[in-house]
Design an enzyme around this catalytic site. Structure first.
Site, PDB file in Angstrom:
ATOM      1  N   ASP A  53      -0.830 -24.955  20.590  1.00 48.39           N
ATOM      2  CA  ASP A  53      -1.196 -23.985  19.539  1.00 48.39           C
ATOM      3  C   ASP A  53      -2.074 -22.861  20.072  1.00 48.39           C
ATOM      4  O   ASP A  53      -1.928 -21.701  19.669  1.00 48.39           O
ATOM      5  CB  ASP A  53      -1.944 -24.689  18.395  1.00 48.39           C
ATOM      6  N   ASN A  96       5.165 -24.069  16.550  1.00 49.73           N
ATOM      7  CA  ASN A  96       4.966 -24.580  15.182  1.00 49.73           C
ATOM      8  C   ASN A  96       3.478 -24.493  14.834  1.00 49.73           C
ATOM      9  O   ASN A  96       2.920 -25.390  14.207  1.00 49.73           O
ATOM     10  CB  ASN A  96       5.479 -26.020  15.075  1.00 49.73           C
ATOM     11  N   ASP A 313      -5.751 -32.927   6.975  1.00 51.41           N
ATOM     12  CA  ASP A 313      -5.229 -33.256   8.311  1.00 51.41           C
ATOM     13  C   ASP A 313      -5.570 -34.698   8.692  1.00 51.41           C
ATOM     14  O   ASP A 313      -4.992 -35.232   9.643  1.00 51.41           O
ATOM     15  CB  ASP A 313      -5.796 -32.307   9.384  1.00 51.41           C
ATOM     16  N   GLU A 341       3.499 -29.569   9.518  1.00 50.82           N
ATOM     17  CA  GLU A 341       4.421 -29.698  10.644  1.00 50.82           C
ATOM     18  C   GLU A 341       5.750 -30.312  10.191  1.00 50.82           C
ATOM     19  O   GLU A 341       6.811 -30.051  10.727  1.00 50.82           O
ATOM     20  CB  GLU A 341       3.803 -30.560  11.745  1.00 50.82           C
ATOM     21  N   HIS A 384       2.326 -34.137  15.870  1.00 54.37           N
ATOM     22  CA  HIS A 384       1.242 -34.713  16.668  1.00 54.37           C
ATOM     23  C   HIS A 384       0.421 -35.737  15.893  1.00 54.37           C
ATOM     24  O   HIS A 384       0.053 -36.786  16.417  1.00 54.37           O
ATOM     25  CB  HIS A 384       0.343 -33.580  17.177  1.00 54.37           C
ATOM     26  N   ARG A 385       0.130 -35.455  14.632  1.00 57.30           N
ATOM     27  CA  ARG A 385      -0.761 -36.363  13.884  1.00 57.30           C
ATOM     28  C   ARG A 385      -0.066 -37.670  13.494  1.00 57.30           C
ATOM     29  O   ARG A 385      -0.715 -38.699  13.359  1.00 57.30           O
ATOM     30  CB  ARG A 385      -1.344 -35.662  12.654  1.00 57.30           C
ATOM     31  N   LYS A 410       0.487 -30.426  20.823  1.00 55.61           N
ATOM     32  CA  LYS A 410       0.183 -29.331  19.881  1.00 55.61           C
ATOM     33  C   LYS A 410      -1.326 -29.079  19.778  1.00 55.61           C
ATOM     34  O   LYS A 410      -1.767 -27.939  19.746  1.00 55.61           O
ATOM     35  CB  LYS A 410       0.761 -29.666  18.500  1.00 55.61           C
TER      36      LYS A 410
END
Ligand SMILES: O=C(O)C1=C[C@@H](OP(=O)(O)O)[C@@H](O)[C@H](O)C1
Ligand SMILES: C=C(OP(=O)(O)O)C(=O)O
Length: 433
Positions: A53, A96, A313, A341, A384-385, A410
């Site tokens: 990012d 993204n 998040d 995402e 990613h999360r 990311k």
């Protein structure tokens, strides 16, 4: 090095007891890059995150005429100024990265000439029409065929005046206007229609704009963005990423150990730091030192019922350890995680069910009833999360395999190295789980 997938996660052999350093904040790094790019002169940014990012932000700004040089492993020198901005002559790729595309959409309105912002296939589904419409209200010429990126902006100036955007989709639209807005010809009366989601991120923006010499006041129904003669270049230190810190904090809580994250403490800029309060509510002990936070627990936590509207998040971090808590966990008021995402609500529900959990949900909530874990390959949805959250569960219980470990790049490319460091520091006899 990021391991190839799928990646089976072996549980820790004993409860963790260590100091876990997380990299710099994505949100603060990308704001600092934008603000320094618009400041007349040389700024030094320390504690910078290097990830997909922030690389997209950096290379786009360089293509727009801003000088950015490495001056240490996590230090960048930015040579900025509105007068340096020029049309890049090529499309700018934003991957993204929500912050990159939203912040640059507003900044591009100040660039004399054409800027085209293009994302990957996931970004092509992330709405940006509210921001496009908002920038048009300020006189900008923005083309956006689908309501999602790509965008074509023919910029030069923003005229100021009143701008209204709905507040429930993304706070990033507001942050974008706040950072470019001080360069408009006149003050901007920035109005929020309905409730503003992810509010702490807007507070980070207001504070950082002030740190670089701009001014944004709260006003009835929104904010006033005051015109500034320009931003002042400066040295700026970036906090560790509080969303990334939710993973070690959750691990300490769920595995029954102790983990200290340096650099985050009371007074942290980032709202996601408050995730530790949810762990506290679940029964973990949190000690806040001058420049660090420690989460400790005996591993016996209870399920909680929480509103995560402003810290969404960390929804997946909590959801992924919910199978280990005693009693149900309910997460409310998180409709906007469906346009991140991936549709994170659907993804989290699907993966928890795959792991044998009983899950109910609505459009903006989910409830997890813990059940014995069924071993499974957990899908990542290029998110990613999703990968990092379910890895934490895998460090506590056997049977978890992460489909796509590479997607952590990311925001946290060194995540798997930090997991291995944690494993190394957690020798001992009593197994977790
Ligand atoms: O401004 C920011 O840095 C961010 C705002 C939040 O997005 P929304 O405002 O879209 O919820 C958050 O999810 C994202 O990771 C970073
Ligand atoms: C939602 C996220 O990112 P962004 O919107 O900046 O792409 C995230 O990092 O969880």
């Amino acid at each position: 090095m990021i391991p190839a997938g799928p990646l089976p996660i072996t549980p820790l052999s004993s409860p963790p007891d260590l100091i876990w350093r997380v990299p710099g904040s994505k949100s603060i790094t990308n704001r600092a890059l934008v603000l320094a790019a618009l400041a007349d002169g040389e700024s030094t940014l320390e504690g910078v995150l290097h990830s997909d990012d922030t690389r997209h932000m950096r290379s786009a700004l360089e293509a727009l005429g801003i000088g950015i040089e490495d001056a240490g492993p996590h230090t960048l020198v930015v040579k900025g100024g509105r007068g340096r901005l020029r049309a890049p002559g090529r499309e700018l790729f934003v991957g993204n990265s929500g912050t990159t595309v939203r912040f640059l959409a507003a900044l591009a309105c100040l660039v004399p000439g054409e800027v085209v912002l293009v994302g990957d296939e996931h970004m092509a589904k992330r709405p940006i029409a509210d921001l496009v419409d908002g920038l048009r209200q300020l006189g900008a010429d923005v083309e956006c065929a689908t309501g999602c990126p790509p965008l074509r902006i023919r910029g030069g100036r923003l005229k100021g005046g009143t701008l209204t955007m709905r507040g429930d989709r993304s706070s990033q639209y507001f942050s974008a206007v706040m950072m470019a807005g001080p360069f408009a010809d006149a003050a901007i009366d920035l109005r929020v229609a309905g409730e503003l989601v992810s509010r702490p991120y807007v507070e980070i923006t207001r504070r950082m704009v002030a740190d670089f010499g701009g001014r944004i006041d709260e006003a009835a129904g929104g904010f006033t963005v005051h015109p500034a003669a320009g931003y002042r270049p400066r040295a700026y230190r970036i906090e560790p990423d509080a969303s990334s810190a939710s993973y070690p904090f959750a691990l300490a809580a769920a595995a029954g150990g102790s983990i200290t994250v340096p650099g985050l403490a009371d007074g942290a800029l980032q709202g996601d730091y408050r995730f530790v309060e949810l762990l506290e509510q679940a029964g973990a002990r949190v000690s806040r030192q001058a420049d660090a936070t420690t989460v400790r627990s005996d591993g016996r936590l209870r399920g909680i019922d929480v509103d995560m509207h402003h810290i969404s998040d960390t929804v997946m971090t909590l959801a992924a350890i919910a199978p280990l808590l005693e009693g149900p966990t309910t997460i409310r008021n998180v409709a906007n995680i469906r346009i991140k995402e991936t549709d994170r609500l659907a993804a989290t529900v699907a993966e928890l069910r795959r792991l044998g959990q009983e899950v109910t949900h609505g459009d903006d909530w989910l409830r997890i009833e813990p059940r014995p874990l069924t071993p499974a390959l957990v899908r990542s949805y290029s998110d990613h999360r999703m990968a990092m959250s379910f890895a934490i569960l895998g460090l506590c219980r056997p049977g978890i395999t992460i489909e796509d470990p590479a997607c952590v790049a990311k925001t946290y490319p060194t995540f798997w190295e930090d997991v291995e460091r944690c494993r190394g520091a957690s020798g001992g006899a009593a197994p977790v789980g």
